[in-house]
Design an enzyme around this catalytic site. Sequence first.
Site, mmCIF file in Angstrom:
data_model
loop_
_atom_site.group_PDB
_atom_site.id
_atom_site.type_symbol
_atom_site.label_atom_id
_atom_site.label_comp_id
_atom_site.label_asym_id
_atom_site.label_seq_id
_atom_site.Cartn_x
_atom_site.Cartn_y
_atom_site.Cartn_z
ATOM 1 N N SER A 1270 74.457 67.692 27.501
ATOM 2 C CA SER A 1270 75.574 66.658 28.529
ATOM 3 C C SER A 1270 76.366 67.660 29.185
ATOM 4 C CB SER A 1270 76.222 65.985 27.504
ATOM 5 O OG SER A 1270 76.994 65.085 28.044
ATOM 6 N N ASP A 1388 71.227 60.813 27.276
ATOM 7 C CA ASP A 1388 72.081 61.912 26.762
ATOM 8 C C ASP A 1388 71.444 62.562 25.657
ATOM 9 O OD1 ASP A 1388 74.043 63.625 25.718
ATOM 10 O OD2 ASP A 1388 75.480 62.454 26.762
#
Length: 1544
Positions: A1270, A1388
């Site tokens: 991320s 993600d």
Amino acid sequence: MSTIEIVSTVAEYTEIHSPVSSKFLLPSARDSSSSISLFSAIFWFWSWLFFKIMNIFLYYIPNIIVNLFSVNFQITLSLSSIVITLTGIISFCFLIVRYKYLTRYSKTTKSTDKPKSSNKNIDLVGSIKKNKRGDSKSTSNYLDEFLSAIKVFGYLERPVFHELTRNMTTQKLSSEEILYLDEKLGFSIVVEGTIQVYTKVNSVNSSTTSNSDDNELNFEKDDLLTIGDQCYQLLNEVKSGSPLSSLMSTLDLFKPVDPDTMSNRLFSPFELDSNPASNPLSPDNTGSKSFDPLSSGNFNDTSLSSSDRNYPNIVARPKPIEDSNNLNTATIAIIPYSAFQKVQSKYPKATSHIVTMVITRLYKITMNTIHSYLGLTREIIRSEIQLNESEGAKDSLPSYLYDGVIEKFYGDKNNETLLNKTAESPSVSINKTSSSSSSLPKKSTTSLRPLNRNQSSRYVVLDSRSKSTHPGDLLSSVPLSRRSDYYQTHTTIQPDPEEVRSQSRTKMTSPVLPKRQISSNGGPTLKGHSSSTTKFENIRDRTFSDEREETEETSLRIAIIENIFKILGINEVSNMIGSMSDLNSRSSSVNSSVVGLPSLMNNGNESKYPNGIFDFNTGKVRYDSISSFPTSLNKGANNNLKFYDTVNQSQLKDMDHENDKSSQVDINNLMFKRKSIPIQSFESNFYDVKNEFSKHLNIKYFGPNTTLVEQESFNSGLYYVIDGTLDVFYKPASKESENLTPMNKKKLYTVKSGGLAGYLSSIIGVRSLVSISTPGDKGVIVAHIPKNEFSKLLDKFYFLQLPVASKLKSLLSSQILTIDYALEWCHIPAGDVLCSQGDLANGFHIVLSGRFRVVRYNNNKSSEVNPDDNTDIHDYNNNLIDESLSYKSRKKKDDITILGEYGHGETIGEVEVLTASRRTNSLIAVRDSETARIPRTLFEMLSLRNPSIMVKVSRIVANKMAKKDNIGIPSTISSNVPLIVTNTDSHISNDYKTITILPTVSGLPVRDFADKLVSALKNIGRNVIALDQASTLTHLGRHAFDERLAQLKLSGYFAYLEEEYQTIVYVCDTPLKSNWTSTCISQGDCILLLADADDDDVATNIGEYERLLMKLKTTARTDLCLIHADKYVEPGSTSVWLKNRIWVQGHHHIQMEIARDNSVQQGQKTSIIKNIAAKISSRTNTNIKSRLENVKTKAILSLNKFNNRLSRRTHSYKTVQAHKNDFLRLARILSNESVGLVLGGGGSRGISHVGVVMALEKHGIPIDLIGGTSIGSFVGGLYAKDYNIVSIYGRAKRFAKRVSSWWRMVLDLTYPVTSYITGYEFNRGIWKIFGSSEIEDFWIRYFCNSTNITNSTMDIHESGFSWRFIRASMSLAGLLPPITYGGSMLLDGGYLDNLPVMEMKKKGAKYIIAVDVGSVDDRTPMNYGDTLSGFWVLFNRWNPFSRHPNVPNMMDIQLRLAYVASVNALELAKKTPGVIYLRPPIDDYATLDFAKFDEIYHVGMAYADNLLTRWEQTGKIPPIAGMIDRSRIRNGEERKSLYRRSSI
């Protein structure tokens, strides 16, 4: 109609309709009588047409336009219509610009195919199927198998090879024959079939084995062979191409039957074991009293039955074959005893080479296995104890020399205790070049005279002559010998055979050792013989120029050397006999020497007893093999036609149990009727040997509590104790004892005066197994010969190697010799298979040199070419799986999966042996490799008699399993930690033993690159050596790569270097067709392929060295090293190099200057823009050009000032830092010492990563690998791209400002079907930062993870466009749409692993700095009942007195559910060894607080800086390689940091 009529008609028409005046009209037609030409008519027609057209454009059209503008009209529109129209026009233009032009980056950076994964399976399938070790080839014959087995002798010259094979014979064994292998007859080799070797076990064990069938610890029935009432245990299975005889037996084959040394052989040290109860030989044994290497030794009891004595200790038979069509026959080739005798007579130097191979094998195979794996180190140390208990170790120096040494070191003997208390230096040395010792106390002012052969006199010059207290001393004028029994050594001894046999019986029955002689006899006097047989030398025959004239110092040195020689087994008379017989032999080689080895033993006497062999100990001819069996067994065997006698196994059932004594012929009278050999010619030669040894002798004094030799040290030497004692200690090598105090060392024994320490380390070459120190209450005087000097002297006087090796063999216990025989020295060429998946586990291996890759078949049904729909393309472990109604993924796995690699010193296959299962994996040799194979039968036999071996091996297996758990490889499927499926390979250790530096094309700075890499390896603490062709030729000679048999010599040299050094760097600095180039490629565990990053021609094509690399088909790991002049990589340039190079598994970016010549520059492509700029600059005015250059210079200076100002503002580092050196980074990666940085996800909280990275740079912590999730993938990508903290700060702040802009987010909103926003602004913000750069272009190796919701896996991205995969790793579900790639949707990576420490561990990082910025879930216990009302939840949130204010909503529950796997992965990451876990205090910031960039950045910076400073002060930071110059520490210098901290 005529032409005239047409013209008239046109004229009339024009006249009527044209408003133009008549003057423009065409002339009227004339009379018909007028003649008008055709040309004139055409001319007038085209003229009229032209004027007509001009009339239209100049009159009619302007008239119409004027009339149009004069017309009046009116349009009425409302305001709403105008707004709508303008909005539509603007929207249409915006959409065109937005989706046509502003998204062009997405199309240009879109990968159509998946990124190229490193192809590590090249040629592996073919290797497993075609190059299986042990498979018989159709073209193989006896000669091929013989040549394969003869390699055990090492490097042999052609004449020596022919001499050994000249008298070679073969013998074929039928399926029912049992062979008695007597190794004294010759050296045997299996050339066809497989032979099982059995060793005799005692009656107790055999009865126990046969009666206890339920005992799982006993041998298997197939491993037992019963001959009569004697039981034999299977020791090993010898396949074709392997030696059947022990290599140690060659020492006996080279030794003649020397009657002068017979009495010494009667009492062999290993026959009198330290434990008297374990002596296997009894006095009344009628068999051979010499120890057979395969005798039971310590395994058997002393009480042998009468039937046991008549059976041989070793038998062999062909291995039974289950297939009835094939006959289980075998053929052996025998090199007879006479061939070895001829070789040592004609080629003594070649004999020393073979002896060296015997010692090398003993060190590499036997000693390493016993010490490191079996845990029987005490068996090895026991041989040194027996050495110091032998007769030679109890002879002291003559009294006058001993007193002189004591007086010189201690002064007055009464002051010896005072010296021990007041000695300032622990070591006082008196060597051959020093005349005095300045370190001695002032009371001792005496000094040793220097050794000077030119000033030596006939008399022994004593220091007492110069003293006034001895006036007229008669001793000072008498010629002295350093030996009180001097004349006894210069005789020819003819002992009585009866006396010899009587002494033999006395020694065998009495455990008491003979009394040692007081004199120090360097010669070969026989102990126990009276001097009545001595023939004295006439002293009048000696002259003043005799070599025995010496000073006291030389006399002392020679006396010490003589005592050392006596302990080492160097016998002056035996060498003298060999020398004199060698003078009479025909020498046909330049390696022959006057001072040679013993020649043929019996002067032709062996023809007198052709059917038997002479027993060394009994002095009788023993008719060998099974002659002690009943004669009925030998009726069917024609023993006269066979080299070895055999017995038919089918006739054993009718065996009589009568004991027939062996037929023996007493030939003592024959053997002892040798003529006296003159010794005067040899005496001077042997004196030169002792004199040469004495020159390297150092006499030293060590004070109390001084350690002379540390355990595991390599260079020690021989220590002869003159006065005092030495204590020998041993500390077990285990993890628990690494930090133990010296009190945990166990004292093994004490070396007294006249003893020798450091024997095994100097003779064999093994690292010191013990530590040697002086007692705490008294010092010691020793004579020391350094190990390297001793080795050089043995190489110079090569004829000493055989007696030294024979002495060593006599000291080894029977258990060690049995293990040495059963161990197998395996040579596996590159690409061959050591063992295949599914094979029976018949033993385990210890890697001595080389490297093995572990692979596994994923699809057992690989033979199916076109599987149907019902074919199981997955590996479900043969479980019953019904997928008829479920979705089947047609994605097939690779045929082979690489599980890891085994390097030097690691063990292979012990788990399969312990579990009695088949091989679960296949092992392929990455390069030419050597292993020590421990047969399963030997391991089981040793485990029964030594239970500690089983405990030792079990601990090794447990440690390997624990190590796998530590690096994140679960050992079982039933682990409590959920397994995360990734698309990456298993962990492969990067600790490479050999590294090859190979250029792509000629002209690259290979030598400079190697020098910098070697320097970096030394800085991180590696013991490394660089090898090029020049250094190798210097050691091996200029024909090292040309001779056919020289490859054995070369491989032996490389194997020695692998033992000596941790890392070997092979520098390929030779032309393409040089043999050294091929050698470098074949020897590398890892090949570094050098390339100039600016050379576009080589990038798109293939270099000539790469073609050779592919031609040799090496399976070693190949890494591409791209050399850059500046620390900058052109975006997309790296993928051009890697696109077509499927043989490259990795790459590194290295900054290094390259001196390019004109030819290289011409071969490089130049940019078109640069060409245009050059042309413009050449044509530009010089004044304008100079002004532009001034402007450019001012701009650069302004930019530098800005950077410096920014650096001071952000506490930045200095531009060039030593710990960020690219070669140090490469050295850490290649040595498995790399440092990884893992940055976790957490939205805006990840801005603190920038501050943490700033603190790491401030404290000089190097980073070699970077990974992230991320926001951590974003910050990590910035750091990996430029490896510059300044660019990270600016670009991260720019991105945070763009993301925090609300109007951009509002414009990006969409109908929330998949996500709330389209992701355009987010994508463009990342692209603005990274541009078209690919992950391969990053300066530091980098990876990021994402969650593949299509395949339910975690994908690791290491190649491709960086912005795309960083965007995928940052795609929060619901807020951003997933990124599609290869048909899969990526979200993600934090959903599966928010801190990918396990993946970083798989990349080979030793230390991992993990920074966690994830949110913390509310762990408050909930108890709101079985039902829940939404109104009640809403009320409790607003009620300040509620007990349940934090009941989660639907979004919270979905988020917690999504991060369940990540939470468990985080807990596992914290427990991973080598992890440095950091968590800045950023819990008060929300996920989207990007507007608080400066605040969050300072929080992370302050936290990391304070924490690292506190850890540095307390010494908690681990010893990261590269932060401290370890080469200085190894050299004894003080610690010096490689970086300088920037001031704040």
